[in-house]
Design an enzyme around this catalytic site. Structure first.
Site, PDB file in Angstrom:
ATOM      1  N   MET A  28     -68.598 -90.142  12.016  1.00  0.00           N
ATOM      2  CA  MET A  28     -69.111 -91.497  11.774  1.00  0.00           C
ATOM      3  C   MET A  28     -69.734 -91.565  10.377  1.00  0.00           C
ATOM      4  O   MET A  28     -70.533 -92.462  10.089  1.00  0.00           O
ATOM      5  CB  MET A  28     -70.122 -91.891  12.850  1.00  0.00           C
ATOM      6  CG  MET A  28     -69.473 -91.937  14.236  1.00  0.00           C
ATOM      7  SD  MET A  28     -70.343 -92.982  15.412  1.00  0.00           S
ATOM      8  CE  MET A  28     -71.916 -92.185  15.469  1.00  0.00           C
ATOM      9  N   GLY A  29     -69.378 -90.605   9.512  1.00  0.00           N
ATOM     10  CA  GLY A  29     -69.849 -90.639   8.136  1.00  0.00           C
ATOM     11  C   GLY A  29     -71.289 -90.183   8.000  1.00  0.00           C
ATOM     12  O   GLY A  29     -71.834 -89.512   8.871  1.00  0.00           O
ATOM     13  N   HIS A  32     -73.496 -84.600   6.378  1.00  0.00           N
ATOM     14  CA  HIS A  32     -74.494 -83.566   6.106  1.00  0.00           C
ATOM     15  C   HIS A  32     -73.765 -82.229   6.239  1.00  0.00           C
ATOM     16  O   HIS A  32     -72.541 -82.202   6.451  1.00  0.00           O
ATOM     17  CB  HIS A  32     -75.688 -83.691   7.073  1.00  0.00           C
ATOM     18  CG  HIS A  32     -75.285 -83.781   8.515  1.00  0.00           C
ATOM     19  ND1 HIS A  32     -74.756 -82.710   9.207  1.00  0.00           N
ATOM     20  CD2 HIS A  32     -75.297 -84.820   9.385  1.00  0.00           C
ATOM     21  CE1 HIS A  32     -74.484 -83.083  10.440  1.00  0.00           C
ATOM     22  NE2 HIS A  32     -74.787 -84.362  10.581  1.00  0.00           N
ATOM     23  N   HIS A  35     -71.193 -81.721   9.051  1.00  0.00           N
ATOM     24  CA  HIS A  35     -69.842 -82.273   8.820  1.00  0.00           C
ATOM     25  C   HIS A  35     -69.059 -81.364   7.866  1.00  0.00           C
ATOM     26  O   HIS A  35     -67.862 -81.131   8.050  1.00  0.00           O
ATOM     27  CB  HIS A  35     -69.924 -83.666   8.190  1.00  0.00           C
ATOM     28  CG  HIS A  35     -70.560 -84.692   9.072  1.00  0.00           C
ATOM     29  ND1 HIS A  35     -71.783 -85.246   8.801  1.00  0.00           N
ATOM     30  CD2 HIS A  35     -70.136 -85.266  10.219  1.00  0.00           C
ATOM     31  CE1 HIS A  35     -72.091 -86.119   9.742  1.00  0.00           C
ATOM     32  NE2 HIS A  35     -71.117 -86.160  10.618  1.00  0.00           N
ATOM     33  N   GLN A 146     -71.067 -78.238  17.876  1.00  0.00           N
ATOM     34  CA  GLN A 146     -71.754 -77.801  19.093  1.00  0.00           C
ATOM     35  C   GLN A 146     -73.028 -78.603  19.329  1.00  0.00           C
ATOM     36  O   GLN A 146     -73.508 -78.705  20.454  1.00  0.00           O
ATOM     37  CB  GLN A 146     -72.071 -76.297  18.962  1.00  0.00           C
ATOM     38  CG  GLN A 146     -72.989 -75.715  20.023  1.00  0.00           C
ATOM     39  CD  GLN A 146     -72.360 -75.721  21.416  1.00  0.00           C
ATOM     40  OE1 GLN A 146     -71.133 -75.730  21.545  1.00  0.00           O
ATOM     41  NE2 GLN A 146     -73.192 -75.732  22.444  1.00  0.00           N
ATOM     42  N   LYS A 147     -73.572 -79.216  18.275  1.00  0.00           N
ATOM     43  CA  LYS A 147     -74.814 -79.981  18.454  1.00  0.00           C
ATOM     44  C   LYS A 147     -74.636 -81.050  19.520  1.00  0.00           C
ATOM     45  O   LYS A 147     -75.534 -81.315  20.304  1.00  0.00           O
ATOM     46  CB  LYS A 147     -75.243 -80.623  17.135  1.00  0.00           C
ATOM     47  CG  LYS A 147     -76.694 -81.004  17.194  1.00  0.00           C
ATOM     48  CD  LYS A 147     -77.043 -82.096  16.233  1.00  0.00           C
ATOM     49  CE  LYS A 147     -77.551 -83.271  16.983  1.00  0.00           C
ATOM     50  NZ  LYS A 147     -76.883 -84.489  16.655  1.00  0.00           N
ATOM     51  N   VAL A 174     -75.387 -76.582  12.645  1.00  0.00           N
ATOM     52  CA  VAL A 174     -75.983 -76.206  11.358  1.00  0.00           C
ATOM     53  C   VAL A 174     -77.428 -76.712  11.363  1.00  0.00           C
ATOM     54  O   VAL A 174     -77.686 -77.859  11.748  1.00  0.00           O
ATOM     55  CB  VAL A 174     -75.193 -76.828  10.179  1.00  0.00           C
ATOM     56  CG1 VAL A 174     -75.827 -76.467   8.846  1.00  0.00           C
ATOM     57  CG2 VAL A 174     -73.740 -76.355  10.223  1.00  0.00           C
ATOM     58  N   SER A 184     -77.075 -86.953  11.235  1.00  0.00           N
ATOM     59  CA  SER A 184     -77.117 -88.095  10.321  1.00  0.00           C
ATOM     60  C   SER A 184     -78.388 -88.906  10.526  1.00  0.00           C
ATOM     61  O   SER A 184     -78.878 -89.567   9.617  1.00  0.00           O
ATOM     62  CB  SER A 184     -75.896 -88.990  10.537  1.00  0.00           C
ATOM     63  OG  SER A 184     -74.718 -88.244  10.327  1.00  0.00           O
TER      64      SER A 184
END
Ligand code: PAF
Length: 278
Positions: A28-29, A32, A35, A146-147, A174, A184
């Site tokens: 969804m942009g 970070h 991504h 995985q988040k 991460v 985000s």
């Protein structure tokens, strides 16, 4: 990176890339490092890489959450270029959901607990857009973080149930130096909220210590809840030890997923870690 805004453009851009493996990173942009790790994994694993950047209104239940969701397409496209993506798909809402679009993909029970209970309709929106992206891109491999562990379980189940011919690859969470999972939404935290936010990761580590010492999943969940209350000064939405397979009770001897969610100020944060006896 070739930037496409419409479905015909996307199909035309992907046509010459179909001779080898094709990786899809759905996003969804507001990129970070999480991504970027997905893009790096796709670049390593696949011959060609497509990234989608679409803030999907179907998966937001609150209008203000959708309105305040961070967006920075110009920066994202620069980062996608640097990461070696071949094609970026950044459609408008009208392109994805034209007037009259009515079909939804309704996931099963796993989508109604925890995140699904807190955000009714959320996973239906996720499954609908991911199914549509899978049909448009027809990737060999799709990469998720995985988040969003419950999202991964829901998507794996959709892939199996609807026989999508795509491998789902999950990349590790991460984290910031203080343990906060990259998201985000982190940019929406003010300084005081940001200072409280690592309590979620500390709670997960406390839960892990309880399991390491032979404690029960219930004791781990209580320890996690206590840490969020003590360190962030709030009740978590949930703190639990579940099976990563279906988010039900952990199976004896099998890996346990520790999950936590809490609202810090206006921002709802989630995190998890997998515990394995080995
Ligand atoms: O994880 C996300 O960013 C979104 O839920 C996804 C998978 C891109 C669907 O909109």
């Amino acid at each position: 990176v070739r930037v496409t805004r419409t479905i015909p453009d996307l199909r035309a851009a992907l046509a010459p890339l179909r001779s080898g493996s094709l990786g899809l990173v759905p996003t969804m942009g507001a990129f970070h490092d999480g991504h970027l790790s997905l893009l790096a994994a796709a670049r390593t694993r696949c011959d060609a890489v497509a990234v989608s950047i679409f803030v999907n209104p179907l998966q937001f239940e609150a209008a203000d959450d959708l309105a305040t969701y961070p967006r920075d397409l110009t920066r994202d496209l620069g980062l996608a270029e640097d990461a070696g993506a071949d094609v970026a798909f950044a459609p408008s809402v009208e392109e994805m959901y034209p007037q009259g679009h009515a079909t939804r993909v309704v996931p099963g029970r796993v989508a109604r607990v925890f995140e699904g209970a807190a955000r009714p309709g959320h996973f239906e929106g996720v499954c609908t857009v991911v199914a549509k992206l899978f049909n448009l891109v027809a990737p060999t491999v799709a990469f998720f973080g995985q988040k969003d562990a419950q999202q991964v379980t829901v998507i794996r189940s959709m892939v199996a149930d609807l026989s999508f011919d795509v491998a789902v690859e999950v990349c590790p969470t991460v984290r910031e130096r203080d343990g906060l999972a990259r998201s985000s939404r982190n940019v929406l935290l003010d300084a005081a909220e940001r200072a409280r936010a690592p309590a979620l990761y500390r709670a997960l580590r406390a839960g892990r210590s309880v399991l390491d010492a032979g404690g029960s999943p219930e004791a781990a969940a209580r320890a996690m809840s206590d840490v969020v209350e003590d360190e962030a000064g709030i009740q978590p939405d949930y703190a639990a030890a579940v099976s990563p397979e279906d988010f039900g009770a952990p199976r004896p001897g099998a890996p346990v997923l520790l999950i936590v969610a809490a609202r810090i100020g206006r921002v709802r944060l989630i995190d998890n870690i997998l515990w394995d006896r080995a």
